[in-house]
Structures are given as structure tokens and as C-alpha cells.
Scaffold this active site. Sequence first.
Site, short mmCIF file in Angstrom:
data_model
loop_
_atom_site.label_atom_id
_atom_site.label_comp_id
_atom_site.label_asym_id
_atom_site.label_seq_id
_atom_site.Cartn_x
_atom_site.Cartn_y
_atom_site.Cartn_z
N TYR A 1 -15.10 -3.04 16.09
CA TYR A 1 -14.63 -4.05 17.26
C TYR A 1 -15.20 -3.66 18.47
N TYR B 1 2.54 -7.36 16.15
CA TYR B 1 2.68 -6.78 15.33
C TYR B 1 3.61 -5.73 15.78
N LYS C 1 7.52 -4.45 15.00
CA LYS C 1 8.13 -3.18 14.70
C LYS C 1 9.34 -3.10 15.12
N PHE D 1 0.57 -1.34 0.05
CA PHE D 1 -0.05 -0.31 0.04
C PHE D 1 1.21 1.45 0.10
N ASP E 1 10.52 -6.78 -3.18
CA ASP E 1 8.89 -7.14 -2.53
C ASP E 1 8.60 -8.48 -3.40
N THR F 1 6.03 2.56 12.64
CA THR F 1 4.70 3.29 12.80
C THR F 1 4.68 3.41 14.33
N ASP F 2 3.45 4.03 14.96
CA ASP F 2 3.07 5.10 16.23
C ASP F 2 2.85 3.16 16.87
N GLU F 3 3.02 2.85 16.74
CA GLU F 3 2.15 1.35 17.39
C GLU F 3 3.16 1.10 18.56
N PHE G 1 10.44 -0.10 3.26
CA PHE G 1 8.10 -0.28 3.43
C PHE G 1 8.52 -1.85 3.93
N LEU H 1 -9.16 -0.90 7.97
CA LEU H 1 -10.40 -1.01 8.20
C LEU H 1 -10.84 0.11 6.80
N ALA I 1 5.59 -5.30 18.94
CA ALA I 1 6.42 -5.87 18.82
C ALA I 1 7.32 -5.91 17.45
P1 NAD Z 1 1.44 -3.23 3.50
O1 NAD Z 1 1.20 -4.71 4.19
O2 NAD Z 1 0.53 -3.13 2.55
O3 NAD Z 1 2.81 -3.80 2.50
C1 NAD Z 1 3.68 -4.06 2.76
C2 NAD Z 1 4.40 -4.96 1.53
O4 NAD Z 1 5.94 -5.77 2.08
C3 NAD Z 1 4.04 -5.84 0.65
O5 NAD Z 1 3.75 -5.53 -0.39
C4 NAD Z 1 5.08 -6.87 0.94
O6 NAD Z 1 4.36 -7.59 -0.26
C5 NAD Z 1 5.84 -6.56 1.75
N1 NAD Z 1 7.02 -7.85 1.79
C6 NAD Z 1 6.38 -8.48 3.15
N2 NAD Z 1 7.01 -9.11 3.78
C7 NAD Z 1 7.96 -8.42 2.67
C8 NAD Z 1 9.31 -9.57 2.67
N3 NAD Z 1 10.55 -10.23 3.61
N4 NAD Z 1 10.73 -9.18 1.65
C9 NAD Z 1 9.65 -8.22 0.60
N5 NAD Z 1 8.70 -7.92 1.03
C10 NAD Z 1 7.56 -7.96 2.12
O7 NAD Z 1 1.94 -2.54 4.51
P2 NAD Z 1 1.58 -0.98 4.19
O8 NAD Z 1 0.14 -1.17 4.86
O9 NAD Z 1 2.18 -0.37 3.10
O10 NAD Z 1 2.85 -0.53 5.68
C11 NAD Z 1 4.12 -0.31 4.93
C12 NAD Z 1 5.40 0.09 6.02
O11 NAD Z 1 5.05 1.33 6.68
C13 NAD Z 1 5.77 -0.88 6.63
O12 NAD Z 1 6.45 -1.28 7.68
C14 NAD Z 1 4.33 -0.08 8.12
O13 NAD Z 1 4.67 -1.47 9.57
C15 NAD Z 1 4.77 0.89 8.17
N6 NAD Z 1 3.31 1.20 8.69
C16 NAD Z 1 2.10 1.36 7.94
C17 NAD Z 1 1.17 2.14 8.27
C18 NAD Z 1 -0.24 2.31 7.47
O14 NAD Z 1 -1.20 2.50 8.55
N7 NAD Z 1 -0.14 1.51 6.75
C19 NAD Z 1 1.74 2.95 9.10
C20 NAD Z 1 2.72 3.33 9.73
C21 NAD Z 1 3.57 2.80 9.29
O1 DAU Z 2 -1.16 2.67 13.65
C1 DAU Z 2 -0.63 2.33 12.49
C2 DAU Z 2 -0.87 1.44 12.22
O2 DAU Z 2 -1.84 1.62 11.51
C3 DAU Z 2 0.08 0.47 11.54
O3 DAU Z 2 1.58 0.25 11.95
C4 DAU Z 2 -0.37 -1.00 10.77
O4 DAU Z 2 0.87 -1.58 9.57
C5 DAU Z 2 -1.39 -0.57 9.92
O5 DAU Z 2 -2.39 -2.09 9.91
C6 DAU Z 2 -2.97 0.49 11.04
O6 DAU Z 2 -3.44 -0.42 12.29
P1 DAU Z 2 -4.48 0.02 12.89
O7 DAU Z 2 -4.49 -1.21 14.03
O8 DAU Z 2 -4.50 0.51 13.46
O9 DAU Z 2 -5.38 -0.40 11.65
P2 DAU Z 2 -6.83 -1.54 11.11
O10 DAU Z 2 -7.39 -0.73 9.84
O11 DAU Z 2 -6.52 -2.71 11.13
O12 DAU Z 2 -8.15 -0.71 12.78
C7 DAU Z 2 -7.78 0.20 12.43
C8 DAU Z 2 -8.93 -0.04 13.53
O13 DAU Z 2 -10.86 0.22 13.56
C9 DAU Z 2 -8.21 -0.47 15.15
O14 DAU Z 2 -8.83 -0.18 16.29
C10 DAU Z 2 -8.82 -1.73 15.26
C11 DAU Z 2 -10.84 -1.00 14.23
N1 DAU Z 2 -11.25 -2.17 13.49
C12 DAU Z 2 -10.54 -2.60 12.61
C13 DAU Z 2 -11.00 -3.35 11.21
C14 DAU Z 2 -10.55 -4.57 10.52
C15 DAU Z 2 -12.29 -2.76 13.17
O15 DAU Z 2 -12.96 -2.03 14.10
N2 DAU Z 2 -13.28 -3.04 12.26
C16 DAU Z 2 -12.45 -4.44 11.62
O16 DAU Z 2 -13.44 -5.06 10.48
#
Ligand code: NAD
Ligand code: DAU
Length: 353
Positions: A215, A158, A162, A10, A31, A132-134, A79, A198, A160
Site C-alpha cells: 500500500y 476497526y 476496539k 489466529f 467461536d 490492540t495498539d490501534e 479474543f 500482510l 474505533a
Molecule cells: P482473527 O480474525 O484471526 O480471529 C478472530 C476470531 O474470532 C475468529 O475465530 C472468529 O471466528 C471469532 N469471532 C468473530 N466474531 C465472533 C463472535 N461474534 N463471537 C464469537 N467468535 C467470534 O483475529 P486475531 O488476529 O486472532 O485477533 C484476536 C484478537 O486480538 C482480536 O480481539 C484482535 O482485535 C486482537 N489483536 C490482534 C492483533 C493482530 O495483530 N492480529 C494485534 C493486537 C490485538
Molecule cells: O496493530 C495491531 C493490529 O495489527 C491488530 O489490531 C489488527 O487486528 C491486525 O489486523 C493488524 O492491523 P494492520 O492493519 O496493521 O495489519 P495488516 O496486516 O492488515 O497490515 C499491516 C501493514 O501492511 C499495514 O500498514 C497495511 C499494510 N498492507 C497490508 C496488506 C494486507 C499492505 O501494504 N498490503 C497489504 O496487502
Amino acid sequence: MILVTGGAGFIGSNFVIDWLTQTDEPVVNLDKLTYAGNLQNLASLQDDPRHVFVHGDIGDQTLIASLLQQHRPRVIFNFAAESHVDRSISGPDAFVETNIVGTFKLLEAARAYWQALPAADQAAFRFLHVSTDEVYGTLGPQDAPFTETTAYTPNSPYAASKAASDHLVRAYHHTYGLPVLTSNCSNNYGPYQFPEKLIPLMIINALNGKPLPVYGDGMQIRDWLYVKDHCNAIRQVLAHGRSGETYNIGGWNEKANIDIVRLICQLLDEQRPRLDGKSYAEQIMHVADRPGHDRRYAIDAGKIERELGWKPQETFETGIRKTVLWYLENPAWVTHVQSGAYRDWLDTHYGNL
Ligand code: NAD
Ligand code: DAU
């Protein structure tokens, strides 16, 4: 030349597309194409010679070493990760493997490459780790937002994993002098997000007439940032960030989950009204809570704002509208993701990579 890992996911795919819109500097995109990797995200770059896709694992140190020798990048953007909290609860192994061991192997390959560079290239090199902020754990309603000095208290497997990767990155700077940058960002949303998260899940379930599973009480709070703003922040961190520093990235935009779901329903009611005239909000269903669910995240993005002059461009209102419209306007992408057909893209369009 830059090396991006996880660039078919993403945020990574948004980043690669934005990068090649802003500059002509070529990208090697490594990737593993897990379920979350989708080359259709990169379809607009299919015939672009500036984009070189490599199917591989960040944990494959030999492959990384040869890619570094061949392409000699000035930056590695990491990433690649397993990113979904719910999956980390039901199956943490892949999270340990990629997020911890994979990052370690990538760091080892980066260190060997960097140590052999001429002095000027060594000074210019950066390893930018996207986190991530998590890692900071959860906040009470009155707590101040996370800053870069907030203690790490990761609560899910997750988070832990990161946190562990962040510590490794930090240690490689402290011990070996590897020039690293770490960014800790809040929840992203926007085009190409896999519908396990979400916002895309709610949009797609709503359109398919399925329940919208919230949830627990839905009052958990996240800070939301439009993905293009995150990509822009990462470019600023690379351009102006100080080696060894971490930067929190966020949207100053705390929202309760239930409010987001209601807003999505409202936008869909406006853009694609249900045939029965009722609101999509009727599909909202409260379900069992996520185990160990963090109640609130909030990011203090003051440091990146003060030091690097970065601010988000989108408000939540503009960003969520764009996002809903993107999913409505890209039914083929949605269909392929839902059917799993996106996984055939590699064979169809890239032959036997
Ligand atoms: P995503 O799950 O959409 O994409 C992850 C990508 O990494 C995928 O294309 C997957 O094929 C690839 N991948 C997984 N394991 C791999 C490996 N061993 N070697 C090479 N490629 C691999 O994740 P995202 O939401 O795009 O997040 C990207 C980064 O940003 C992550 O490190 C995540 O922790 C961080 N992040 C995400 C969010 C969020 O809200 N999505 C917020 C803050 C930080
Ligand atoms: O804060 C950054 C993080 O945000 C990233 O590091 C993660 O990669 C990313 O997945 C995201 O984590 P969250 O757990 O916050 O995202 P998610 O979209 O899974 O859930 C967002 C909120 O919505 C969370 O409080 C759980 C809730 N939720 C999620 C799903 C999938 C629901 O209530 N129902 C759902 O079906």
C-alpha cells in the site's frame, strides 16, 4: 476451567494450544466461526478431552450465561473480534456488532455470573480483554511510543470499535467492580494467520506467482511481535496483572512494511528459489494506499516488563524465519484456507454442532 472466545482465530488458537501445553486446566472455546475462524488450527486438540469447542456468538447472552453456569470458569479471555482493518473500511457493520455490542453482551453475562459467585471465587475471577495498539491512533516519526496513558485516538472503524470495547471493559470495572484486565498489543505474526494480513498474504502470493501489493510507499511502520510471545504475555497478565489495569504488549521492533516484504522475499529466495532464478522481490507492486492509513505504531512495553517481568523471546529475525518455514511446511493448511475447504471442517470433524 477457562473460557476463551475467538479461540479458532489466529491468536486465539495459538493461545489455546499453548495453554494446554503449559497446563492441564481445561478450556471451553467459544467461536462463531466467521471466515476468520478455522477449526483446522485446533486439529492437534481434536481428541483432547481438555478442549471443549462451542460454536456460538459472544453476542448471544443466553448461550454465554448457560456456558458460564455449566462450566464455571475462573477466567474469560476475550479474543473474539472482527480484526481486519481493510474489511472494517469496506463493511463496518460486523465490527460494531461483534466488537462493541458483542463485548457488551459478554460483559453483561460475565457480570451476572461474577456477582453470584461466592466471595473467594469473586476475588479470583478475571475478565481479560485482548485489545490492540490501534486504539492509540497514529504516530509521527519522532513521537514517543504509545504508553498505557496515551490518549485514545482510533482512526479506522476497526480501531474505533476496539476502543469502544476497551471503554466498556474499563467502565464495568469502575462501575460494578468486575475484575478486568486489558492488554493492548502490536501487530502479531506467526503460524495460523489468515492470509488477508500482510505477512501471510505476502508469503502465499509470492509462492503463487502473484503480485505482492504494497500500500502506498510502503514506509508505514508497525511494531511486530511473534504470536507465541503475545500468548505468553497474556498468561503473565492473568497471573500477575493488577485488576483494572491495562498492559501494553509489543516487540520493541518497528519495521517499515516494504522492509518486511523484502525480507520475506529474501527468505523465500533462500528456502524455495523461483524456477526462473529471479527474486520474489520482482513481484512487489505498489498499489493505492489504504484510506486513513495510520503511518506509524510503536509500543512502549516498559510497564509489562517492569511489573510482570515479561519480555519477548523471539527477535524479528528468528520469528519471521520460523513463520516463513511454517507456511512452507504446511501446504495443506494453506490450500484449505485458499480454497475455502477449511470451512467444511466443522461438518466433517464435529458433526452437527
Ligand atoms: P482473527 O480474525 O484471526 O480471529 C478472530 C476470531 O474470532 C475468529 O475465530 C472468529 O471466528 C471469532 N469471532 C468473530 N466474531 C465472533 C463472535 N461474534 N463471537 C464469537 N467468535 C467470534 O483475529 P486475531 O488476529 O486472532 O485477533 C484476536 C484478537 O486480538 C482480536 O480481539 C484482535 O482485535 C486482537 N489483536 C490482534 C492483533 C493482530 O495483530 N492480529 C494485534 C493486537 C490485538
Ligand atoms: O496493530 C495491531 C493490529 O495489527 C491488530 O489490531 C489488527 O487486528 C491486525 O489486523 C493488524 O492491523 P494492520 O492493519 O496493521 O495489519 P495488516 O496486516 O492488515 O497490515 C499491516 C501493514 O501492511 C499495514 O500498514 C497495511 C499494510 N498492507 C497490508 C496488506 C494486507 C499492505 O501494504 N498490503 C497489504 O496487502
